[in-house]
Scaffold this active site. Sequence first.
Site, PDB file in Angstrom:
ATOM      1  N   HIS A  62      19.370  -9.007  94.682  1.00 21.29           N
ATOM      2  CA  HIS A  62      18.737  -7.928  93.656  1.00 21.29           C
ATOM      3  C   HIS A  62      17.404  -8.481  93.051  1.00 21.29           C
ATOM      4  O   HIS A  62      16.227  -7.858  92.797  1.00 21.29           O
ATOM      5  CB  HIS A  62      19.825  -8.019  92.392  1.00 21.29           C
ATOM      6  CG  HIS A  62      19.215  -7.272  91.234  1.00 21.29           C
ATOM      7  ND1 HIS A  62      19.664  -5.964  90.930  1.00 21.29           N
ATOM      8  CD2 HIS A  62      18.339  -7.441  90.104  1.00 21.29           C
ATOM      9  CE1 HIS A  62      19.062  -5.582  89.984  1.00 21.29           C
ATOM     10  NE2 HIS A  62      18.123  -6.663  89.413  1.00 21.29           N
ATOM     11  N   GLU A  63      17.489  -9.775  92.884  1.00 19.50           N
ATOM     12  CA  GLU A  63      15.891 -10.609  92.315  1.00 19.50           C
ATOM     13  C   GLU A  63      14.922 -10.394  93.311  1.00 19.50           C
ATOM     14  O   GLU A  63      13.667 -10.173  92.989  1.00 19.50           O
ATOM     15  CB  GLU A  63      16.275 -12.010  91.664  1.00 19.50           C
ATOM     16  CG  GLU A  63      17.441 -11.817  90.676  1.00 19.50           C
ATOM     17  CD  GLU A  63      17.169 -11.004  89.451  1.00 19.50           C
ATOM     18  OE1 GLU A  63      15.955 -10.741  89.276  1.00 19.50           O
ATOM     19  OE2 GLU A  63      18.288 -10.696  88.748  1.00 19.50           O
ATOM     20  N   GLU A  99      15.836  -1.032  87.823  1.00 17.35           N
ATOM     21  CA  GLU A  99      17.025  -1.784  88.044  1.00 17.35           C
ATOM     22  C   GLU A  99      17.983  -1.077  89.064  1.00 17.35           C
ATOM     23  O   GLU A  99      18.741  -1.847  89.964  1.00 17.35           O
ATOM     24  CB  GLU A  99      18.008  -1.853  86.818  1.00 17.35           C
ATOM     25  CG  GLU A  99      17.155  -2.939  85.887  1.00 17.35           C
ATOM     26  CD  GLU A  99      17.176  -4.157  86.280  1.00 17.35           C
ATOM     27  OE1 GLU A  99      18.095  -4.822  86.731  1.00 17.35           O
ATOM     28  OE2 GLU A  99      16.305  -4.831  85.799  1.00 17.35           O
ATOM     29  N   HIS A 152      13.295  -7.002  93.347  1.00 17.61           N
ATOM     30  CA  HIS A 152      12.240  -7.046  92.075  1.00 17.61           C
ATOM     31  C   HIS A 152      11.017  -7.295  92.637  1.00 17.61           C
ATOM     32  O   HIS A 152      10.039  -6.861  92.500  1.00 17.61           O
ATOM     33  CB  HIS A 152      12.676  -7.637  90.966  1.00 17.61           C
ATOM     34  CG  HIS A 152      13.738  -6.848  90.088  1.00 17.61           C
ATOM     35  ND1 HIS A 152      13.443  -5.529  89.620  1.00 17.61           N
ATOM     36  CD2 HIS A 152      14.862  -7.173  89.420  1.00 17.61           C
ATOM     37  CE1 HIS A 152      14.539  -4.993  88.979  1.00 17.61           C
ATOM     38  NE2 HIS A 152      15.263  -5.997  88.814  1.00 17.61           N
TER      39      HIS A 152
END
Length: 281
Positions: free
Chosen positions: A131-132, A206, A135
């Site tokens: 997930h990071e 997100e 980003h």
Amino acid sequence: MTNTIKTWLLMGVLTVLLVLLGRVIGGTTGAFTFFLIALAMNFISYYFSDTLVIKMTGSYPVSEAEAPELYSIVRNLSLKAGIPMPKIYITPSPQPNAFATGRNPEHAAVAVTEGLLNLLNRQEIEGVLAHEIAHIKNRDILIGTIAAAMAGAISMLADVFRWGLFFGGGRDDDNNPGGLIADLILLILAPIAALLVQLAISRSREYLADETGAKLAGSPVGLAEALKKLHAYSLRIPMEVSPAASHMFIINPLNGRALMALFSTHPPIEDRIERLYAMRW
């Protein structure tokens, strides 16, 4: 509607608000001027975001010898994402959480808390880090900075308008009270609308990072299971962190505080988990 399309539609709404408010005060030039001022104010935080957020959270660098499994996961995900390997930090907090920062993939960093390493298994850690990395790949720091600059410009324009009216300035609407009323409504509603749109953009990114991260990890299950644990522990274990940095984390580290969902930088955890499980292949 994909999250990417939704993001740009919301950006369009911010642009319209900025132009409308700018034309009331100083024409198109006025709107553009205030946007440049807001962009300059946000540029410093954007350009030095990796250093600023790391310092704000008290995170410290960790070597590959100290955390070989962590390095292995980040290196593998970075290769899949096609980005340089980011710097790796650990945040000294018992609350399980993580964040990514950096102005571009070449100047990026990821950080996980001590609590996350102690609580999650490898599949869940991989889901969070995916997930990071997403980003970073999706350049969400840049997008968030532009949204913040536009919302900031709208707020500054509204402030100028308010002070102008206070000192007897503003448009010459003596013969058109309806125009003055419309200006006042715009003055009140535009900054609120801009803030809500900015937060909606954050929530959209997100969702997109969840989707991209699940694909990088090869399964949405690890991230979904991690989010369950992170949310539950965030309600019980506080984190000493500045509210200015709270939006950077995978879940709001200030979750224990009562916040209206409308004014949250993060989507509801239940929705994120439901979407991830719907992706299972």
